[in-house]
Scaffold this motif. Structure first.
Motif, PDB file in Angstrom:
ATOM      1  N   PHE A   1     -99.811 -53.112 -59.609  1.00  0.00           N
ATOM      2  CA  PHE A   1    -100.107 -54.731 -60.644  1.00  0.00           C
ATOM      3  C   PHE A   1     -99.742 -54.708 -62.040  1.00  0.00           C
ATOM      4  O   PHE A   1     -99.781 -55.854 -62.588  1.00  0.00           O
ATOM      5  CB  PHE A   1    -101.430 -54.561 -60.533  1.00  0.00           C
ATOM      6  CG  PHE A   1    -101.404 -55.520 -58.865  1.00  0.00           C
ATOM      7  CD1 PHE A   1    -101.384 -56.604 -57.971  1.00  0.00           C
ATOM      8  CD2 PHE A   1    -102.474 -54.065 -58.248  1.00  0.00           C
ATOM      9  CE1 PHE A   1    -101.407 -56.199 -57.253  1.00  0.00           C
ATOM     10  CE2 PHE A   1    -102.409 -55.374 -57.128  1.00  0.00           C
ATOM     11  CZ  PHE A   1    -102.169 -55.815 -56.205  1.00  0.00           C
TER      12      PHE A   1
ATOM     13  N   ILE B   1    -104.705 -58.066 -63.390  1.00  0.00           N
ATOM     14  CA  ILE B   1    -103.308 -57.855 -62.697  1.00  0.00           C
ATOM     15  C   ILE B   1    -102.823 -57.177 -63.794  1.00  0.00           C
ATOM     16  O   ILE B   1    -102.444 -56.019 -63.730  1.00  0.00           O
ATOM     17  CB  ILE B   1    -102.573 -59.026 -62.530  1.00  0.00           C
ATOM     18  CG1 ILE B   1    -103.166 -60.425 -61.597  1.00  0.00           C
ATOM     19  CG2 ILE B   1    -101.093 -58.741 -62.217  1.00  0.00           C
ATOM     20  CD1 ILE B   1    -102.545 -61.221 -61.678  1.00  0.00           C
TER      21      ILE B   1
ATOM     22  N   PHE C   1     -95.573 -60.514 -59.366  1.00  0.00           N
ATOM     23  CA  PHE C   1     -97.022 -60.686 -58.438  1.00  0.00           C
ATOM     24  C   PHE C   1     -97.034 -61.357 -57.690  1.00  0.00           C
ATOM     25  O   PHE C   1     -96.913 -61.097 -56.202  1.00  0.00           O
ATOM     26  CB  PHE C   1     -98.047 -60.541 -59.322  1.00  0.00           C
ATOM     27  CG  PHE C   1     -99.103 -60.631 -58.715  1.00  0.00           C
ATOM     28  CD1 PHE C   1     -99.691 -59.646 -58.051  1.00  0.00           C
ATOM     29  CD2 PHE C   1    -100.410 -62.122 -58.823  1.00  0.00           C
ATOM     30  CE1 PHE C   1    -101.398 -59.347 -56.999  1.00  0.00           C
ATOM     31  CE2 PHE C   1    -101.427 -62.568 -57.758  1.00  0.00           C
ATOM     32  CZ  PHE C   1    -101.645 -60.914 -56.945  1.00  0.00           C
TER      33      PHE C   1
END
Length: 220
Positions: free
Chosen positions: A171, A127, A178
């Motif tokens: 991201f 991420i 997220f």
């Protein structure tokens, strides 16, 4: 917990009954149409030749003698695959709508939150580095598959993941949540799925009988 087990047991029985109705109807229709179509195609093929050939040469002779009817016959043969696929899609859509109406906040949203929390724990670097959106979605689907929760919850969330796009999510940004973004996208996608219709299944069944009528009355 007991209430949850009862609810999902009821869902499973509903899904099984719907699956049986669709596939039994499809199987009966296909068998009847298949046999009648084969009889009408076969009666126009020279018995002197057809009686001495195996299946593959007979099929070749069938296409030479009645090409249009033979093509329609093949479509009848493969149609159960479409009925099965459309039936599964209808059942999943039906269950999604039922759960959203009955137990959305109690079942679906907590399950999504759990999946996303575990995903962030296991894939923090993925991420932070701003991974490719398709890779993030693929790994999320794999995370869903590893869960031990009810199979219908897993199928519903996977179905929702297939419907959403993550291409607009950065991201690598520190200013976004997220979990919240993915959760909102998933819930919105599931709510946007309209009440499923059996029309597509009925169309396939109708086409089977239409093809049969063409085979019966067509000279070719």
């Amino acid at each position: 917990m007991k209430e949850s087990l009862k609810y999902f047991a009821k869902l499973s029985s509903t899904a099984a009954f719907s699956w049986l109705k669709i596939n039994v109807l499809g199987t009966i229709s296909t068998i009847i149409v298949f046999i009648v179509a084969l009889i009408f195609i076969g009666k126009d093929i020279d018995a002197g030749h057809s009686g001495h050939v195996s299946a593959i040469p007979f099929i070749g002779l069938m296409f030479v003698t009645k090409p249009l009817s033979s093509i329609l016959f093949v479509l009848i043969v493969v149609s159960p695959g479409f009925i099965f696929a459309l039936g599964n899609k209808y059942i999943i859509g039906k269950l999604i709508n039922k759960i959203l109406k009955d137990k959305s906040e109690g079942y679906i949203e907590p399950f999504i939150e759990k999946i996303l929390s575990k995903f962030q724990e296991k894939q923090p670097d993925l991420i932070r580095k701003g991974a490719d959106a398709s890779m993030v979605k693929l790994k999320l689907m794999n995370q869903v598959k590893t869960e031990s929760d009810n199979k219908w919850m897993k199928r519903i969330v996977t179905f929702g993941l297939q419907k959403i796009s993550l291409n607009d999510v950065d991201f690598s940004s520190d200013t976004i949540s997220f979990s919240e973004i993915i959760k909102n996208k998933l819930v919105t996608a599931l709510y946007d799925i309209s009440e499923p219709s059996r029309n597509s299944i009925l169309i396939v069944l109708g086409l089977q009988w239409f093809f049969l009528l063409v085979i019966i009355f067509s000279p070719i």
